[in-house]
Design an enzyme around this catalytic site. Sequence first.
Site, PDB file in Angstrom:
ATOM      1  N   GLU A   1      63.447 -69.990 -33.896  1.00 55.00           N
ATOM      2  CA  GLU A   1      64.363 -71.046 -34.313  1.00 55.00           C
ATOM      3  C   GLU A   1      65.689 -70.470 -34.804  1.00 55.00           C
ATOM      4  O   GLU A   1      66.765 -70.956 -34.446  1.00 55.00           O
ATOM      5  CB  GLU A   1      63.727 -71.885 -35.424  1.00 55.00           C
TER       6      GLU A   1
ATOM      7  N   THR B   1      32.845 -51.092  -9.313  1.00 58.99           N
ATOM      8  CA  THR B   1      33.852 -50.510 -10.202  1.00 58.99           C
ATOM      9  C   THR B   1      34.023 -49.013 -10.012  1.00 58.99           C
ATOM     10  O   THR B   1      34.906 -48.413 -10.614  1.00 58.99           O
ATOM     11  CB  THR B   1      33.476 -50.778 -11.669  1.00 58.99           C
TER      12      THR B   1
ATOM     13  N   SER C   1      36.461 -43.337  -9.626  1.00 58.67           N
ATOM     14  CA  SER C   1      37.007 -44.694  -9.712  1.00 58.67           C
ATOM     15  C   SER C   1      38.535 -44.736  -9.728  1.00 58.67           C
ATOM     16  O   SER C   1      39.114 -45.812  -9.848  1.00 58.67           O
ATOM     17  CB  SER C   1      36.480 -45.389 -10.969  1.00 58.67           C
TER      18      SER C   1
ATOM     19  N   THR D   1      33.243 -43.681 -21.371  1.00 57.22           N
ATOM     20  CA  THR D   1      34.472 -43.757 -20.585  1.00 57.22           C
ATOM     21  C   THR D   1      35.418 -42.626 -20.938  1.00 57.22           C
ATOM     22  O   THR D   1      36.072 -42.031 -20.074  1.00 57.22           O
ATOM     23  CB  THR D   1      35.163 -45.114 -20.815  1.00 57.22           C
TER      24      THR D   1
ATOM     25  N   LEU E   1      45.077 -44.286 -22.729  1.00 57.99           N
ATOM     26  CA  LEU E   1      45.067 -45.657 -23.253  1.00 57.99           C
ATOM     27  C   LEU E   1      46.405 -46.065 -23.842  1.00 57.99           C
ATOM     28  O   LEU E   1      46.478 -46.818 -24.813  1.00 57.99           O
ATOM     29  CB  LEU E   1      43.953 -45.831 -24.293  1.00 57.99           C
TER      30      LEU E   1
ATOM     31  N   GLY F   1      33.488 -49.252 -19.871  1.00 58.19           N
ATOM     32  CA  GLY F   1      32.782 -49.317 -18.606  1.00 58.19           C
ATOM     33  C   GLY F   1      31.799 -50.470 -18.548  1.00 58.19           C
ATOM     34  O   GLY F   1      31.829 -51.394 -19.368  1.00 58.19           O
TER      35      GLY F   1
ATOM     36  N   THR G   1      28.681 -50.732 -19.261  1.00 56.16           N
ATOM     37  CA  THR G   1      27.774 -50.937 -20.400  1.00 56.16           C
ATOM     38  C   THR G   1      28.451 -51.747 -21.489  1.00 56.16           C
ATOM     39  O   THR G   1      27.891 -52.738 -22.001  1.00 56.16           O
ATOM     40  CB  THR G   1      27.308 -49.585 -20.962  1.00 56.16           C
TER      41      THR G   1
END
Length: 341
Positions: free
Chosen positions: A60, A169, A176, A204, A212, A266, A268
């Site tokens: 605003e 996957t 992968s 992973t 990441l 992953g 799991t």
Amino acid sequence: MYARPVTDATDEGWMLAAVAAASEVRATAHPNPWVGTTIVAGGELVATGATRPPGQAHAEVAALEAAGDRARGATAYVTLEPCSHTGRTGPCTEALTAAGVERVVVGVLDPDPRVRGTGVQRLREAGITVDVGCAAAAVEEQLAPYLHQRRTGRPYVVLKLAATLDGRTAAPDRTSQWITGPVARADAHRLRAESDSIVVGAGTVRADDPTLTARDAEGPDPERIVLGTAPAGARVHPCTEWDAPVEDLLDHLGGRGHVQVLFEGGATVAGDLHRAGLVDRYVVYLAPALLGGDDAPGLFAGPGAATIAAAWRGRIASVTPLGEDLRIDLVPHPRPTEGNP
């Protein structure tokens, strides 16, 4: 309770323009809500604004600064109820009142306990006409993570998955990288930039050694969390290692103000989250590739539905082409306790 329904198509158009403005700041505004504002006078657009990074102007105020004196007597369209309290910035209700705005159209009310209808009340007490509910479905969709966190105390859980068209996957040898192409991978990094934290399993980290980060997108890197223990030399460090139940992690992150958490674990981790009913949005990247057998891992590990009647069913919120790949956003059907208060 707060206003008559808004059905004016012109109102909806200006609100959707505010939604579009908010979409531009999705990765830079959080953990504040990514809000958009348009200011209209005489049927013409005067200014637009969107939430700036934390500590800076809300939508605003950004729009009012751009409008200047032209805001006097105008209508402001705001996707989320203007705040009425002082935090790192002053109340937006006071800014709208001081600017001489005559009418405010609000998309949805803010469930934050510091606001929750008081913004509308303060504006009306100042003699400003306020209508609530314009383009509410579009605003609810855009602000879903923020609204969920404020209503439940937990962050909005996004589960990101990437698979071949036949749902695999990784190859049988567990390779992968890369299933999807560069456009889809860049989009996944934008998803990281929109999230306050990112969570993967220790398996992973050992298998892929990911960083990441949101390196291919504009916006901050999410806080990195590993379920279990990350190897000493893993690139994910510095990270938080978590050994308690995931539900406790969500409570912990919500208490710290995290609005959205992205899980990239992953099969799991994905299976555990899915069976626990903890996922608020599934983001599935599908590549035009086929592994063509049943010896490669699928999206989820662990037991699935025993019959077709027991299959989990949700709603496809969007399908987006990304280069040669597809992004499919899948959301659960609304829970009975959710909705605009």
